[in-house]
Every structure is written in structure tokens, then in C-alpha cells.
Design an enzyme around this catalytic site. Structure first.
Site, mmCIF file in Angstrom:
data_model
loop_
_atom_site.group_PDB
_atom_site.id
_atom_site.type_symbol
_atom_site.label_atom_id
_atom_site.label_comp_id
_atom_site.label_asym_id
_atom_site.label_seq_id
_atom_site.Cartn_x
_atom_site.Cartn_y
_atom_site.Cartn_z
ATOM 1 N N ASP A 1 22.241 -1.704 37.724
ATOM 2 C CA ASP A 1 21.260 -1.807 38.809
ATOM 3 C C ASP A 1 20.694 -0.432 39.143
ATOM 4 O O ASP A 1 20.620 0.465 38.286
ATOM 5 C CB ASP A 1 21.937 -2.489 40.017
ATOM 6 N N LYS B 1 15.663 -6.653 35.895
ATOM 7 C CA LYS B 1 15.581 -7.096 37.290
ATOM 8 C C LYS B 1 14.438 -6.311 37.925
ATOM 9 O O LYS B 1 14.529 -5.094 38.070
ATOM 10 C CB LYS B 1 16.911 -6.809 37.994
ATOM 11 N N TRP B 2 13.365 -7.003 38.268
ATOM 12 C CA TRP B 2 12.160 -6.366 38.824
ATOM 13 C C TRP B 2 12.223 -6.518 40.333
ATOM 14 O O TRP B 2 12.062 -7.614 40.852
ATOM 15 C CB TRP B 2 10.922 -7.058 38.244
ATOM 16 N N ASP B 3 12.453 -5.412 40.996
ATOM 17 C CA ASP B 3 12.660 -5.445 42.444
ATOM 18 C C ASP B 3 11.394 -5.030 43.183
ATOM 19 O O ASP B 3 10.487 -4.422 42.602
ATOM 20 C CB ASP B 3 13.822 -4.501 42.794
ATOM 21 N N MET B 4 11.339 -5.331 44.477
ATOM 22 C CA MET B 4 10.199 -4.981 45.330
ATOM 23 C C MET B 4 10.732 -4.964 46.752
ATOM 24 O O MET B 4 10.944 -6.007 47.330
ATOM 25 C CB MET B 4 9.130 -6.063 45.152
ATOM 26 N N CYS C 1 13.030 -10.033 42.129
ATOM 27 C CA CYS C 1 13.823 -9.728 43.313
ATOM 28 C C CYS C 1 12.902 -9.016 44.296
ATOM 29 O O CYS C 1 12.074 -8.210 43.899
ATOM 30 C CB CYS C 1 14.982 -8.820 42.907
ATOM 31 N N ASP D 1 20.028 -11.020 49.104
ATOM 32 C CA ASP D 1 20.979 -9.908 49.062
ATOM 33 C C ASP D 1 22.283 -10.302 49.737
ATOM 34 O O ASP D 1 23.263 -9.561 49.680
ATOM 35 C CB ASP D 1 20.400 -8.677 49.773
HETATM 36 C C1 GLA Z 1 17.527 -4.405 46.663
HETATM 37 C C2 GLA Z 1 18.041 -5.568 45.840
HETATM 38 C C3 GLA Z 1 19.505 -5.371 45.546
HETATM 39 C C4 GLA Z 1 19.705 -4.067 44.812
HETATM 40 C C5 GLA Z 1 19.102 -2.910 45.594
HETATM 41 C C6 GLA Z 1 19.102 -1.639 44.775
HETATM 42 O O1 GLA Z 1 18.090 -4.387 47.913
HETATM 43 O O2 GLA Z 1 17.806 -6.768 46.499
HETATM 44 O O3 GLA Z 1 20.017 -6.444 44.803
HETATM 45 O O4 GLA Z 1 19.112 -4.150 43.545
HETATM 46 O O5 GLA Z 1 17.762 -3.180 45.977
HETATM 47 O O6 GLA Z 1 18.562 -0.580 45.478
#
Ligand code: GLA
Length: 693
Positions: free
Chosen positions: A339, A449-452, A498, A520
Site C-alpha cells: 500500500d 489500488k487506485w486511491d482518491m 478506493c 476504511d
Molecule cells: C486511504 C485508503 C486506505 C489506505 C490509505 C493509504 O485512506 O482508503 O485503504 O490505502 O489511504 O494512505
């Protein structure tokens, strides 16, 4: 066959439903039926004629126009509002013509045009017969030589049969508490569910269901969603004449569009359906549609992943990840995901976003060694990125401070120490495509895992070619372009959407993302609630669910596994702290899950006893051929003495004989009508296999 075009009337049919509308005597397209498919075309009602009531009301309050522009005496919630170049703000649309295409799906196209101005509106209807769904979208086009300003542009208005006593079900939430179901009476007025944050957000899900007394498995439900990953609006309006309509589309809050001469603008698809099989029936139609029609890899169950976030946070390096990977592999994990924390200068959340290359201190030799190690252990390798973001403390921001969403005269509000790159800009899009393509080309990465992780603020775009407020839409198009291009170049990668958990869970992103990080919050009892809400419109194959250490010591590890086994199982606890018995139990649960995985991820889901309403809940999955199933039962906390409810199975062949593990053999009818009792103590759970004998 599924689109009928009688003169000036259209009937769109699916396997079991029909939607009918047509021109009335005043030349307006009005809707007149949405319900069960009828045997003969002559059975469908004909379009109603406008009739006056009082000088204070326009006819639109009782006659449902299919796609009303704001004009004349229409005080209802219209679908389209524009300002023409001479400041006239009245859209008078009239029918031009229609056409039908039969492949790949039956699609009806109807063209409308303003009676005076060069504005053309095209309505599209696509039938998805096997899923009892109708997909609608709209294009507006400026055929003139002056710009036209658009102030509101919805994708569809869905009209329900005249009458009252409707209930709206929708979902609200917040970070770590997404997808709470709310069912409330619809009364005259407007009820709006919306996002103003540039992503659909945790606050509301882009989904609705309307009923007038349906249960989980029976009764009429009209439902729908919007395939859009940005600001949306779903408004249910009940007029003073008991006419109920649901408008679905781009949120018009802070929306503006300068439609240039010759330019078209297309609204995202609104997908809706009708069923007599209750809320569960509605969900199953959407689930099957997503798996078969939307997802890039909807027929391939997901690998069991391990994600290191909760174990190591930003403290990642080759040694820490290798140690976790070794344990994960022994437990049967198939995909190891590193991550946040791996890229340039990323030691905490205050730096690094934007600089997508391995941190020179943590990974002096790049990611190659770790990936090789993970692959040698028999697992695929995956990585976390947050491409739309930048920390002010990053090389990217120092080079391109103008690339973020901002107003030049205002402070740039940071959230989690980060700003949002303006994805509407093609130079930003090209940069992200370039840097991520390099990463994916140089490394053997199977999963992203593409986060925002933040919502928009100061939504300015000083260099915008048109109206700055186009940002809300062009940003999402930019995300689609970047993600789509990377997908195209790396077609075998599995992508996860995500947004601090479930902030971006919609049918638009599912054309790009294979699965969603739903919350989360990984605490198992909360997760039961969140997962049930999510399942209203999203299938289990898209629901990544980790077993973590939250509430460890209170909630047994087996319970935590069972909750995650209801979706795409993952593990996210700190495995270094798991003793041998925990690792053995994990290995057993993973083995069990591999056996039921196709049923859970590709089967039909039945919510037998709601987890949002009860402390004792049950969920069942049945394989598409109904030969196998699996029953999950959970008890959270109920004071003794309590008489646990009977569980009635669903979806079985009534005449076939099934064995329920530990409960003997009975006919499908027997299990569905007489049910079974599954005694559990507080914080106990059970997973029972169901097999046709
Ligand atoms: C967000 C995501 C988490 C994790 C963190 C990493 O909060 O939802 O699952 O990946 O960022 O900074």
C-alpha cells in the site's frame, strides 16, 4: 423485438418489464407506463392529453413529460435548463424523429429540437432484456453559431404510476460508515440525494429504490443508478397531483457549460429497472448486469490478496514487506499488495504524492527485488497509487503548481496535506499516463489500488476553455481517460477503486475498476452493515473485504474471516503478530473460501435476515445453476434469553434435494418454506455449504 414503435408511441420491453411513452395530442412526449410486460401492445395505456386544472398550475404537474426543458408554466423539477445567446431561458422542445438499432442491444433514439433555437436534444433508450434494465442517456447539440449556456442537464426522468404512498430507499454515510440504508415516505415536494465533492462520496450512494410496501423478496420496486463517478443528483419529486418522478443526472449544483457551436454534450447513463421480486430481486438484476455487462473481468473471480497498509502504514521497505509476504504465502494468499509509502519521499501523508517512482532510501534497487521475491513465493504483486493527488511537498508540485484545482486569489485548502490535480487538463492527464505507464511497464505488477483521498475545494480552473464550472464533469472525463488508457495498455491488470474507502463506488468507475475498496472501516461487525448497504447495487465480486486486527480480542478471528468471505476475501492484519493458531485458522478459512469463491463471486445473493436491522443476520449465495450454495450466519450481540429466528433459504430448485452441511437433506421447498435454526452465541458465526444431492 424488445422495442416496439407504434405510430408516435414507443414501448421498450425487457424479459419481464415494459416502459411505454409517446406523443400526446399536444405533441409532447409523455410517459404512460412502467411495470410488468403486458401480453399485447394494445394493453399499454395511451399518452395522456394535457388538461388544465387551475391557472396556478402547469399541466406538467400531473402529466409526466418524458424529458421536460424548463419553459412555460413548468414549475416541476425540469431535466434541462439553458440560456440562449440572447438571454432567453425557455426551452421549448418538440419531437423530430426516431430510429431503432437492434445490435448490440436494442436501442431507441428520439430526436427533439427547440422550436426556435438551434438546440437539438437526443434521447437514447437501450434495453437490457436479460436484466430487466433500461439504460437512458441524452445528448444536447448546439447547431447554431453562438454558444448556448447549459445550467442543468439530467440524464433521465423516471415516472412512477400515479398514486401516493411511495417510499424512497437511499443510502447515506461518512468516512468509515458508508452505505447506511434509509427508507422514508415520499410526500409532496422534492427529496434530493447528491454529491458536491467531485466524487460520488461517502455521503450518499448514486442509487435509489422506490416501493409501496415491498419486502426483501416480494413486491414492486422501481430502482436505478447513475453510471457517473462525480457529482450526481437523484431527486424524487411528488407533485400536488400525486405524480411521482425521479430525476437522475449530473448535479446542477455549481454546474455550468458553455456549449460551443457544433459541440455535443452527452450525459452519463441512468440505468433503471422494475421488479416484483422486492429489494433482493432488484439487487440481483443489478449484480448480474454489472458482472456480465459492465466489469472488465466480470467472470473471473478475484485472487485472495494481502494488503500491508494496516500492518506497516507508511513504513514499507523490502524487509518489512518480504516478512509479511512469506507468512501470507504460507496461508494461501495469492496476491500481495504493497500500500502507501513506497514512492519518492513518502514517509508520512505530508509529502511525495505526485512523484510516482520508488523511494531511493526504502527501495535503493527499485521494486524489482521485492516483486521477484513475491513472485517466487507464488503470489502476484500489486501496488497502491493515488494518481489524482499531489502534496505541496513534492517535485511535481514544485514544478507545476498551476496544475492543481484552484482559484488564483484564494488559499488552496489542503486536506490530508494534499491538493487535487486538475484532471480536466490534458497536460496533467498525459503526465499521469506517462509516469504510471512507465511504472507498470518496468515492473511485473498485476494489481493496482487506485486511491482518491479528498474532496474538492476552491473548484477553479483559470485556463478553462469554456465555463470554469465544466471542471466538475471534465475532471471525471479526465480520470476516465487516464484510467482507460492505462487499462488499454495493461489489459491484464486488476484495478481497485478506493476513495478513502467507499467514496467512489458507481457503475461508471466499474467500467475501469474490477473491484471497490468499500470502507476504511475493517471492523467486522460494522462491516456487516456496510456490506449489506453496498450489496443493494453492487455484486459481491466487486467487494474487496479484508480480515484485519480491528476489534481483535473482542471479535473472534473466525467471525472476521466469515464476514470478509461474503465478498472478495482479503487479509490486512499485521501477520507478524498472528500466532501459529491464528495463522492455521487463517489458512483453513482461505482453503474453505477457495471452494466457495465461485458461488460467492459469481452467484446470486439473497439477504435472508438484514444485518442493518438485526443483531442476528443471514446471507446466502446460490450458484447460477442452483446446484450449490453457501449460507452465512452471524450473531453480533443479543442479550440472553433470545429466541433466534428461523432462517428460510432462497433461490433453490423447489423440487431438487439439497444437503445443508450438518442439517441433513430436504427438498429445496423444504429449506425455503420450513427453514432451519442455526443456534449461535454472541459474536459467533457459521458458514454452511449447501449442495444438491
Ligand atoms: C486511504 C485508503 C486506505 C489506505 C490509505 C493509504 O485512506 O482508503 O485503504 O490505502 O489511504 O494512505
Amino acid at each position: 423485438m424488445s422495442i416496439h414503435t407504434c405510430p408516435n408511441r414507443w414501448v421498450i420491453e425487457t424479459e419481464n418489464t415494459a416502459y411505454a411513452f409517446g406523443l400526446n395530442s399536444a405533441g409532447l412526449i409523455t410517459q404512460h407506463y412502467w411495470g410488468v410486460r403486458l401480453p399485447r401492445l394494445a394493453d399499454y395505456p395511451i399518452p395522456a392529453d394535457p388538461a388544465g386544472f387551475a391557472s396556478t398550475d402547469g399541466f406538467d404537474h400531473f402529466i409526466p413529460e418524458e424529458y421536460p426543458g424548463y419553459a412555460s408554466t413548468k414549475y416541476i423539477d425540469p431535466c434541462l435548463k439553458v440560456i440562449f445567446s440572447d438571454e432567453v431561458r425557455d426551452v421549448v422542445l418538440r419531437y423530430l424523429d426516431f430510429s431503432v438499432e437492434t445490435s448490440p442491444n436494442p436501442t431507441l433514439t428520439i430526436r427533439l429540437k427547440d422550436v426556435f433555437y438551434p438546440l437539438q436534444v437526443t434521447l437514447y433508450y437501450r434495453s437490457h432484456p436479460d436484466y430487466d434494465l433500461i439504460e437512458r442517456w441524452v445528448t444536447v447539440e448546439n447547431l447554431g453559431s453562438e454558444p448556448i449556456h447549459i445550467e442543468r442537464f439530467f440524464s433521465a426522468k423516471w415516472t412512477l404510476p400515479i398514486g401516493d404512498n411511495y417510499f424512497l430507499t437511499h443510502m447515506y454515510g461518512r468516512h468509515t460508515d458508508e452505505f447506511n440504508l434509509q427508507r422514508e415516505a415520499l410526500t409532496p415536494g422534492l427529496k434530493t440525494i447528491e454529491s458536491r465533492r467531485i466524487i460520488p462520496s461517502h455521503r450518499a450512494a448514486p442509487w435509489f429504490a422506490i416501493d409501496r410496501g415491498a419486502s426483501e423478496e416480494a413486491g414492486e420496486v422501481w430502482f436505478g443508478t447513475l453510471a457517473w463517478s462525480g457529482n450526481f443528483r437523484i431527486s424524487a419529486e411528488v407533485t400536488e397531483f400525486a405524480s411521482t418522478r425521479v430525476s437522475v443526472g449530473l448535479n446542477d449544483w455549481d454546474f455550468g457549460w458553455k456549449l460551443q457551436p457544433g459541440e455535443p454534450l452527452t450525459a452519463p447513463a441512468s440505468i433503471s429497472g422494475y421488479t416484483k421480486s422486492g429489494f433482493g430481486g432488484a439487487s440481483r438484476l443489478l449484480h448480474a448486469y454489472v458482472r456480465n455487462q459492465v466489469l472488465p473481468h466480470g467472470q473471473v473471480p478475484h485472487k485472495i490478496l494481502y494488503n500491508s497498509w494496516e500492518a506497516t502504514l507508511f513504513d514499507v521497505d523490502e524487509a518489512s514487506q518480504s516478512a509479511l509476504a512469506e507468512i501470507a504465502a504460507k496461508m494461501g494468499v495469492e496476491l500481495f499488495v504493497m500500500d502507501d509509502g513506497w514512492f519518492h519521499n513518502r514517509n508520512f501523508d505530508n509529502a511525495g504524492l505526485g512523484d510516482w517512482w520508488p523511494d531511493e532510501v526504502k527501495f535503493p534497487n527499485g521494486l524489482g527485488n521485492l516483486i521477484q521475491k513475491v513472485n517466487d513465493l507464488g503470489m502476484d504483486f500489486g501496488l497502491w497509487v493515488e494518481p489524482e493527488m499531489v502534496n505541496p511537498d513534492s517535485d511535481l508540485y514544485r514544478t507545476h503548481p498551476e496544475w492543481v484545482i484552484h482559484f488564483p486569489t484564494r488559499a488552496r485548502t489542503e486536506s490530508r496535506n494534499q491538493l487535487i490535480l486538475n484532471m480536466a487538463r490534458t497536460d496533467v492527464q498525459d503526465y499521469i499516463i506517462g509516469v504510471l505507464d512507465k511504472l507498470l511497464t518496468e515492473n511485473n505488477i498485476s494489481f493496482i489500488k487506485w486511491d482518491m483521498n479528498r474532496a474538492a475545494s476552491e473548484p477553479g480552473w483559470p485556463e478553462a476553455p469554456g465555463d470554469q464550472r465544466e471542471l466538475w464533469v471534465r475532471y471525471v472525463w479526465g480520470v476516465y481517460r487516464v484510467w482507460g488508457e492505462l487499462r488499454h495498455r495493461h489489459p491484464n491488470i486488476i484495478w481497485q477503486s478506493c476513495a478513502s474507502g467507499g467514496g467512489r463506488a458507481d457503475f461508471g468507475i466499474l467500467r475501469l475498476a474490477d473491484q471497490v475498496w468499500v470502507s476504511d472501516n475493517t471492523e467486522a461487525t460494522s462491516r456487516l452493515h456496510i456490506q449489506e448497504g453496498y450489496s443493494q447495487y453492487m455484486p459481491a465480486i466487486t467487494m474487496e473485504a479484508w480480515v484485519t486486527d480491528w476489534n481483535e480480542g473482542v471479535v473472534p478471528l473466525e467471525f472476521r474471516f466469515h464476514v470478509s468471505m461474503c465478498g472478495a476475501l482479503g487479509v490486512g492484519g499485521n501477520l507478524l503478530n498472528w500466532d501459529d493458531s491464528a495463522r492455521d485458522l487463517a489458512a483453513k478459512c482461505i482453503r474453505d473460501y477457495k471452494e466457495i469463491r465461485p458461488i460467492v463471486q459469481l452467484g446470486m445473493q439473497y439477504r435472508l435476515i438484514s444485518a442493518q436491522k438485526n443483531a442476528y443476520s443471514a446471507l446466502q449465495y446460490v450458484s447460477p445453476d442452483r446446484a450449490e450454495g453457501v449460507l452465512f450466519v452471524f450473531r453480533v450481540h443479543i442479550p440472553e434469553k433470545y429466541n433466534l429466528p428461523q432462517i428460510y433459504l432462497r433461490g433453490l430448485d423447489p423440487n431438487a434435494i439439497y444437503e445443508v452441511e450438518g442439517y441433513g437433506e430436504r427438498s429445496g421447498s423444504g429449506w425455503m418454506e420450513a427453514g432451519l435454526r442455526v443456534p449461535l452465541k454472541n459474536l459467533q458465526s457459521k458458514v454452511l455449504r449447501i449442495k444438491q444431492v
